[in-house]
Design a protein around this motif. Sequence first.
Motif, mmCIF file in Angstrom:
data_model
loop_
_atom_site.group_PDB
_atom_site.id
_atom_site.type_symbol
_atom_site.label_atom_id
_atom_site.label_comp_id
_atom_site.label_asym_id
_atom_site.label_seq_id
_atom_site.Cartn_x
_atom_site.Cartn_y
_atom_site.Cartn_z
ATOM 1 N N THR A 179 51.149 66.760 66.830
ATOM 2 C CA THR A 179 50.473 67.681 65.919
ATOM 3 C C THR A 179 49.455 68.486 66.715
ATOM 4 O OG1 THR A 179 48.615 66.236 65.355
ATOM 5 C CG2 THR A 179 50.649 65.926 64.086
ATOM 6 N N ASN A 180 48.776 69.407 66.061
ATOM 7 C CA ASN A 180 47.694 70.133 66.721
ATOM 8 C C ASN A 180 46.530 69.219 67.072
ATOM 9 O OD1 ASN A 180 49.012 72.575 66.682
ATOM 10 N ND2 ASN A 180 47.927 73.367 64.900
ATOM 11 N N GLU A 181 46.380 68.114 66.339
ATOM 12 C CA GLU A 181 45.274 67.190 66.565
ATOM 13 C C GLU A 181 45.547 66.208 67.695
ATOM 14 O OE1 GLU A 181 46.507 67.640 63.290
ATOM 15 O OE2 GLU A 181 44.984 69.198 63.045
ATOM 16 N N GLY A 182 46.807 66.017 68.060
ATOM 17 C CA GLY A 182 47.130 65.073 69.122
ATOM 18 C C GLY A 182 48.547 64.561 69.017
ATOM 19 N N ILE A 183 48.812 63.539 69.828
ATOM 20 C CA ILE A 183 50.116 62.883 69.845
ATOM 21 C C ILE A 183 49.906 61.443 69.411
ATOM 22 C CG2 ILE A 183 52.066 62.167 71.281
ATOM 23 C CD1 ILE A 183 51.479 64.649 73.024
ATOM 24 N N TYR A 184 50.717 60.989 68.468
ATOM 25 C CA TYR A 184 50.589 59.650 67.893
ATOM 26 C C TYR A 184 51.885 58.889 68.094
ATOM 27 C CZ TYR A 184 46.877 62.207 65.545
ATOM 28 O OH TYR A 184 45.791 62.999 65.278
ATOM 29 N N GLU A 185 51.767 57.625 68.455
ATOM 30 C CA GLU A 185 52.928 56.741 68.506
ATOM 31 C C GLU A 185 52.828 55.803 67.313
ATOM 32 O OE1 GLU A 185 53.803 55.042 72.306
ATOM 33 O OE2 GLU A 185 53.804 57.012 73.277
ATOM 34 N N LEU A 186 53.837 55.874 66.454
ATOM 35 C CA LEU A 186 53.814 55.159 65.187
ATOM 36 C C LEU A 186 54.977 54.189 65.094
ATOM 37 C CD1 LEU A 186 53.074 58.237 62.896
ATOM 38 C CD2 LEU A 186 51.425 56.661 63.922
ATOM 39 N N GLY A 187 54.753 53.101 64.360
ATOM 40 C CA GLY A 187 55.787 52.101 64.157
ATOM 41 C C GLY A 187 55.786 51.617 62.727
ATOM 42 N N PRO A 188 56.525 50.553 62.456
ATOM 43 C CA PRO A 188 56.662 50.033 61.097
ATOM 44 C C PRO A 188 55.305 49.802 60.428
ATOM 45 C CG PRO A 188 58.175 48.912 62.562
ATOM 46 C CD PRO A 188 57.287 49.763 63.432
ATOM 47 N N GLY A 189 55.181 50.332 59.216
ATOM 48 C CA GLY A 189 53.947 50.194 58.449
ATOM 49 C C GLY A 189 53.000 51.367 58.614
ATOM 50 N N ASP A 190 53.179 52.171 59.649
ATOM 51 C CA ASP A 190 52.332 53.351 59.837
ATOM 52 C C ASP A 190 52.795 54.466 58.908
ATOM 53 O OD1 ASP A 190 50.773 52.182 61.859
ATOM 54 O OD2 ASP A 190 52.169 52.831 63.421
ATOM 55 N N PHE A 191 51.871 55.369 58.598
ATOM 56 C CA PHE A 191 52.210 56.506 57.753
ATOM 57 C C PHE A 191 51.479 57.745 58.228
ATOM 58 C CE2 PHE A 191 48.727 54.216 55.758
ATOM 59 C CZ PHE A 191 47.801 55.220 55.503
ATOM 60 N N LEU A 192 51.939 58.897 57.779
ATOM 61 C CA LEU A 192 51.295 60.163 58.107
ATOM 62 C C LEU A 192 51.454 61.124 56.948
ATOM 63 C CD1 LEU A 192 53.449 62.692 59.149
ATOM 64 C CD2 LEU A 192 54.013 60.816 60.664
ATOM 65 N N PHE A 193 50.589 62.120 56.916
ATOM 66 C CA PHE A 193 50.644 63.166 55.901
ATOM 67 C C PHE A 193 50.450 64.498 56.593
ATOM 68 C CE2 PHE A 193 48.524 66.143 53.044
ATOM 69 C CZ PHE A 193 49.392 66.141 51.969
ATOM 70 N N THR A 194 51.289 65.476 56.282
ATOM 71 C CA THR A 194 51.094 66.835 56.782
ATOM 72 C C THR A 194 50.871 67.761 55.600
ATOM 73 O OG1 THR A 194 53.449 67.422 56.776
ATOM 74 C CG2 THR A 194 52.579 66.443 58.785
ATOM 75 N N GLY A 195 49.875 68.604 55.746
ATOM 76 C CA GLY A 195 49.591 69.610 54.733
ATOM 77 C C GLY A 195 50.467 70.836 54.944
ATOM 78 N N PRO A 196 50.337 71.826 54.080
ATOM 79 C CA PRO A 196 51.130 73.047 54.209
ATOM 80 C C PRO A 196 50.915 73.720 55.567
ATOM 81 C CG PRO A 196 49.985 72.989 52.095
ATOM 82 C CD PRO A 196 49.457 71.855 52.912
ATOM 83 N N TYR A 197 52.012 74.099 56.177
ATOM 84 C CA TYR A 197 52.043 74.836 57.450
ATOM 85 C C TYR A 197 51.414 74.091 58.624
ATOM 86 C CZ TYR A 197 53.489 78.559 54.347
ATOM 87 O OH TYR A 197 54.165 79.297 53.400
ATOM 88 N N GLU A 198 51.226 72.789 58.523
ATOM 89 C CA GLU A 198 50.678 72.014 59.631
ATOM 90 C C GLU A 198 51.792 71.748 60.655
ATOM 91 O OE1 GLU A 198 48.288 67.842 60.400
ATOM 92 O OE2 GLU A 198 48.576 68.554 58.357
ATOM 93 N N PRO A 199 51.637 72.240 61.898
ATOM 94 C CA PRO A 199 52.681 72.042 62.915
ATOM 95 C C PRO A 199 52.864 70.561 63.256
ATOM 96 C CG PRO A 199 51.129 73.743 63.592
ATOM 97 C CD PRO A 199 50.536 73.051 62.406
ATOM 98 N N HIS A 200 54.136 70.157 63.403
ATOM 99 C CA HIS A 200 54.420 68.780 63.809
ATOM 100 C C HIS A 200 55.840 68.678 64.363
ATOM 101 C CE1 HIS A 200 55.623 69.191 59.601
ATOM 102 N NE2 HIS A 200 56.473 68.193 59.770
ATOM 103 N N ALA A 201 56.028 67.700 65.232
ATOM 104 C CA ALA A 201 57.334 67.370 65.807
ATOM 105 C C ALA A 201 57.464 65.853 65.758
ATOM 106 C CB ALA A 201 57.437 67.866 67.239
ATOM 107 N N ILE A 202 58.688 65.363 65.658
ATOM 108 C CA ILE A 202 58.941 63.917 65.577
ATOM 109 C C ILE A 202 60.047 63.558 66.551
ATOM 110 C CG2 ILE A 202 59.595 61.993 64.076
ATOM 111 C CD1 ILE A 202 58.684 63.718 61.689
ATOM 112 N N GLU A 203 59.833 62.465 67.283
ATOM 113 C CA GLU A 203 60.811 62.008 68.278
ATOM 114 C C GLU A 203 60.917 60.482 68.231
ATOM 115 O OE1 GLU A 203 61.353 62.180 73.143
ATOM 116 O OE2 GLU A 203 59.536 62.946 72.213
ATOM 117 N N ASN A 204 62.138 59.981 68.285
ATOM 118 C CA ASN A 204 62.363 58.537 68.380
ATOM 119 C C ASN A 204 62.186 58.132 69.839
ATOM 120 O OD1 ASN A 204 63.256 55.904 68.473
ATOM 121 N ND2 ASN A 204 65.082 56.254 67.250
ATOM 122 N N ILE A 205 61.179 57.305 70.111
ATOM 123 C CA ILE A 205 60.901 56.889 71.483
ATOM 124 C C ILE A 205 61.393 55.476 71.766
ATOM 125 C CG2 ILE A 205 58.997 58.478 71.844
ATOM 126 C CD1 ILE A 205 57.080 56.158 71.166
ATOM 127 N N GLY A 206 62.068 54.879 70.799
ATOM 128 C CA GLY A 206 62.602 53.533 70.986
ATOM 129 C C GLY A 206 64.058 53.556 71.422
#
Length: 122
Positions: free
Chosen positions: A73-100
């Motif tokens: 995201t614009n705020e940083g890079i996060y590594e997330l796993g089971p139980g984690d969650f995220l929320f993006t507002g309108p027009y908030e840039p984001h990318a998602i990648e499977n690193i496992g």
Amino acid sequence: MIVGNMNNVPLEDASKLLKGTRGFYVQWLITKEHGSKYAVRRFIVKANGIMPLHNHKYTEAVVILRGRLRVKTNEGIYELGPGDFLFTGPYEPHAIENIGNDEAEFICVISYEDDMSLKPLE
């Protein structure tokens, strides 16, 4: 009331939604066709799957069920796993990648807006 089972909902290749996407598959579990004001989707992401940097008008809430995902995201890079969650507002840039090394899975709830398109940012 609508009752269903996700095993009966077809998986769609999400690469048609955004250029550069690979290894992302989506099931539309609850939609406006059911009378809902939001959509509930289940994503399966293959190992090394990626959805490049993009944004959209709709809001998005994601809950990771299994696997490891890197979210940029614009705020940083996060590594997330089971139980984690995220929320993006309108027009908030984001990318998602499977690193496992295994498939990842998440539930994604989105709002319905007058513009449902994804806009590539890369």
